[in-house]
Design a protein around this motif. Sequence first.
Motif, PDB file in Angstrom:
ATOM      1  N   THR A 184       0.827  -1.209   0.000  1.00 14.29           N
ATOM      2  CA  THR A 184       0.000   0.000   0.000  1.00 14.29           C
ATOM      3  C   THR A 184       0.861   1.259   0.000  1.00 14.29           C
ATOM      4  N   CYS A 185       1.895   1.258   0.821  1.00 18.52           N
ATOM      5  CA  CYS A 185       2.771   2.421   0.957  1.00 18.52           C
ATOM      6  C   CYS A 185       3.357   2.898  -0.380  1.00 18.52           C
ATOM      7  N   PRO A 186       3.816   1.990  -1.265  1.00 13.89           N
ATOM      8  CA  PRO A 186       4.397   2.450  -2.538  1.00 13.89           C
ATOM      9  C   PRO A 186       3.416   3.145  -3.464  1.00 13.89           C
ATOM     10  N   LEU A 187       2.104   2.953  -3.267  1.00 13.05           N
ATOM     11  CA  LEU A 187       1.132   3.624  -4.123  1.00 13.05           C
ATOM     12  C   LEU A 187       1.226   5.138  -3.941  1.00 13.05           C
ATOM     13  N   PHE A 188       1.418   5.584  -2.703  1.00  7.61           N
ATOM     14  CA  PHE A 188       1.594   7.014  -2.450  1.00  7.61           C
ATOM     15  C   PHE A 188       2.894   7.499  -3.094  1.00  7.61           C
ATOM     16  N   PHE A 189       3.917   6.670  -3.025  1.00  4.97           N
ATOM     17  CA  PHE A 189       5.224   7.002  -3.595  1.00  4.97           C
ATOM     18  C   PHE A 189       5.140   7.087  -5.113  1.00  4.97           C
ATOM     19  N   GLY A 190       4.445   6.129  -5.722  1.00  6.97           N
ATOM     20  CA  GLY A 190       4.320   6.117  -7.176  1.00  6.97           C
ATOM     21  C   GLY A 190       3.500   7.286  -7.687  1.00  6.97           C
ATOM     22  N   VAL A 191       2.373   7.551  -7.030  1.00  9.74           N
ATOM     23  CA  VAL A 191       1.515   8.664  -7.448  1.00  9.74           C
ATOM     24  C   VAL A 191       2.259   9.992  -7.287  1.00  9.74           C
ATOM     25  N   ALA A 192       3.086  10.091  -6.239  1.00 10.32           N
ATOM     26  CA  ALA A 192       3.832  11.330  -5.996  1.00 10.32           C
ATOM     27  C   ALA A 192       4.763  11.655  -7.151  1.00 10.32           C
ATOM     28  N   HIS A 193       5.223  10.634  -7.884  1.00  8.22           N
ATOM     29  CA  HIS A 193       6.140  10.877  -8.999  1.00  8.22           C
ATOM     30  C   HIS A 193       5.409  11.299 -10.272  1.00  8.22           C
ATOM     31  N   PHE A 194       4.087  11.324 -10.242  1.00  8.05           N
ATOM     32  CA  PHE A 194       3.341  11.796 -11.407  1.00  8.05           C
ATOM     33  C   PHE A 194       3.529  13.292 -11.647  1.00  8.05           C
ATOM     34  N   HIS A 195       4.064  13.993 -10.637  1.00  6.00           N
ATOM     35  CA  HIS A 195       4.244  15.430 -10.821  1.00  6.00           C
ATOM     36  C   HIS A 195       5.264  15.731 -11.933  1.00  6.00           C
ATOM     37  N   HIS A 196       6.092  14.741 -12.281  1.00  2.21           N
ATOM     38  CA  HIS A 196       7.038  14.947 -13.388  1.00  2.21           C
ATOM     39  C   HIS A 196       6.290  15.159 -14.712  1.00  2.21           C
ATOM     40  N   VAL A 197       5.098  14.585 -14.811  1.00  2.00           N
ATOM     41  CA  VAL A 197       4.300  14.738 -16.029  1.00  2.00           C
ATOM     42  C   VAL A 197       3.964  16.209 -16.263  1.00  2.00           C
ATOM     43  N   ILE A 198       3.681  16.924 -15.170  1.00  2.00           N
ATOM     44  CA  ILE A 198       3.335  18.345 -15.285  1.00  2.00           C
ATOM     45  C   ILE A 198       4.461  19.107 -15.959  1.00  2.00           C
ATOM     46  N   GLU A 199       5.689  18.816 -15.558  1.00  4.19           N
ATOM     47  CA  GLU A 199       6.830  19.553 -16.112  1.00  4.19           C
ATOM     48  C   GLU A 199       7.120  19.129 -17.549  1.00  4.19           C
ATOM     49  N   LEU A 200       6.933  17.856 -17.849  1.00  4.04           N
ATOM     50  CA  LEU A 200       7.140  17.408 -19.230  1.00  4.04           C
ATOM     51  C   LEU A 200       6.136  18.082 -20.164  1.00  4.04           C
ATOM     52  N   LEU A 201       4.879  18.184 -19.709  1.00  6.32           N
ATOM     53  CA  LEU A 201       3.856  18.856 -20.514  1.00  6.32           C
ATOM     54  C   LEU A 201       4.126  20.351 -20.604  1.00  6.32           C
ATOM     55  N   ARG A 202       4.558  20.919 -19.498  1.00 11.87           N
ATOM     56  CA  ARG A 202       4.794  22.358 -19.443  1.00 11.87           C
ATOM     57  C   ARG A 202       5.895  22.800 -20.402  1.00 11.87           C
ATOM     58  N   PHE A 203       6.969  22.008 -20.469  1.00 17.66           N
ATOM     59  CA  PHE A 203       8.096  22.377 -21.329  1.00 17.66           C
ATOM     60  C   PHE A 203       8.090  21.626 -22.657  1.00 17.66           C
ATOM     61  N   ARG A 204       7.001  20.844 -22.886  1.00 18.08           N
ATOM     62  CA  ARG A 204       6.818  20.111 -24.149  1.00 18.08           C
ATOM     63  C   ARG A 204       8.076  19.322 -24.529  1.00 18.08           C
ATOM     64  N   GLN A 205       8.531  18.493 -23.581  1.00 22.28           N
ATOM     65  CA  GLN A 205       9.761  17.747 -23.787  1.00 22.28           C
ATOM     66  C   GLN A 205       9.518  16.411 -24.495  1.00 22.28           C
ATOM     67  N   ALA A 206       8.274  16.099 -24.806  1.00 18.06           N
ATOM     68  CA  ALA A 206       7.953  14.860 -25.515  1.00 18.06           C
ATOM     69  C   ALA A 206       6.506  14.959 -25.999  1.00 18.06           C
ATOM     70  N   THR A 207       6.100  13.960 -26.794  1.00 19.31           N
ATOM     71  CA  THR A 207       4.706  13.913 -27.251  1.00 19.31           C
ATOM     72  C   THR A 207       3.812  13.504 -26.092  1.00 19.31           C
ATOM     73  N   LEU A 208       2.511  13.788 -26.214  1.00 15.37           N
ATOM     74  CA  LEU A 208       1.574  13.464 -25.150  1.00 15.37           C
ATOM     75  C   LEU A 208       1.560  11.971 -24.868  1.00 15.37           C
ATOM     76  N   SER A 209       1.519  11.149 -25.922  1.00 10.37           N
ATOM     77  CA  SER A 209       1.509   9.691 -25.726  1.00 10.37           C
ATOM     78  C   SER A 209       2.805   9.234 -25.069  1.00 10.37           C
ATOM     79  N   GLY A 210       3.923   9.843 -25.473  1.00  9.27           N
ATOM     80  CA  GLY A 210       5.211   9.477 -24.888  1.00  9.27           C
ATOM     81  C   GLY A 210       5.283   9.840 -23.419  1.00  9.27           C
ATOM     82  N   ILE A 211       4.719  10.992 -23.069  1.00 10.77           N
ATOM     83  CA  ILE A 211       4.710  11.438 -21.676  1.00 10.77           C
ATOM     84  C   ILE A 211       3.849  10.516 -20.820  1.00 10.77           C
TER      85      ILE A 211
END
Length: 312
Positions: A184-211
């Motif tokens: 259960t504990c790693p689910l919080f850890f894994g979800v917390a790393h989704f914030h990297h998606v925000i920065e990838l989208l913000r700086f358009r560092q890859a395609t949407l599907s790739g992100i």
Amino acid sequence: MAEEGGGLTGRLEAAGGGLCWLSVLSCLLLACSYVGSLYVWRSDLPRDHPAVIKRRFTSVLIVSGLSPLFVCCWREFTAVRTAAPLFSLLGIRLEGFIPAIVLPLLLTMVLFLGPLMQLAMDCPWSLMDGIGVALDPCFWTLCFSDMRWLRNQVVAPLTEELVFRACMLPMLVPCAGPLTAIFTCPLFFGVAHFHHVIELLRFRQATLSGILLSAVFQFSYTAVFGAYTAFIFIRTGHLIGPVLCHSFCNYMGFPAISSALEHPRRLIILSSYLLGVVLFFLLLFPLTDPSFYGFPTPVCSLASSSSSLCSS
């Protein structure tokens, strides 16, 4: 063990689902506080810029330093008590400290036997050259002056293991038990790393599907890794082991299996991959035997019933 043995069990049973909801909400609030602290600074610079890293160091260290208060508040609301003091529950203790430094890291290095073998074959340095560099103070001065190295090898492993393992597991174990808490504990850890998606989208560092594909892969990888360090924390009752394993894995990265398949000496390397995995599972329980670290481990004293994970 828990205060008066059955007293803890009785209180947990009386609390019922309320304890679980409070534990999950506390963990969720802690995870949101950690991730939110990364975004209190407004900036148009990417996450790897030294100025951004320094600012995030400040906020994340403050949140991590305050994270034990979440456990204190949780204990007050739930009335869960143990003989072990708070810092021992968080894995900060002297008993079994040396084995906690050596054995979990050794176990993780066994798992990475294949990548380590490939690294050794491709490294232009001799063994003595490598030892000489490792003992050179100038090398470590350069490392600690590199903001990305400091983040990946020191600050991220220390703060993430403190928040997502040392603080969350004591709140989850009384409700879910050691085994369920590990997954259960790693689910919080894994979800917390989704914030990297925000920065990838913000700086358009890859395609949407790739992100999105990258986000799913990262969630899966961090969840599996989080379960492993949670296992180490519960078995050893120490914070230092998960921190060192986290730092080592950050350094090694995800195994480059594709390059191993194309390597001129791929038979040796692939054999090392297989041998490492086999040895890892053979040594997983022996090298994390709680008797090496002071039995029973403090976090196990919070379990409402006995668990094989907490025994030798």
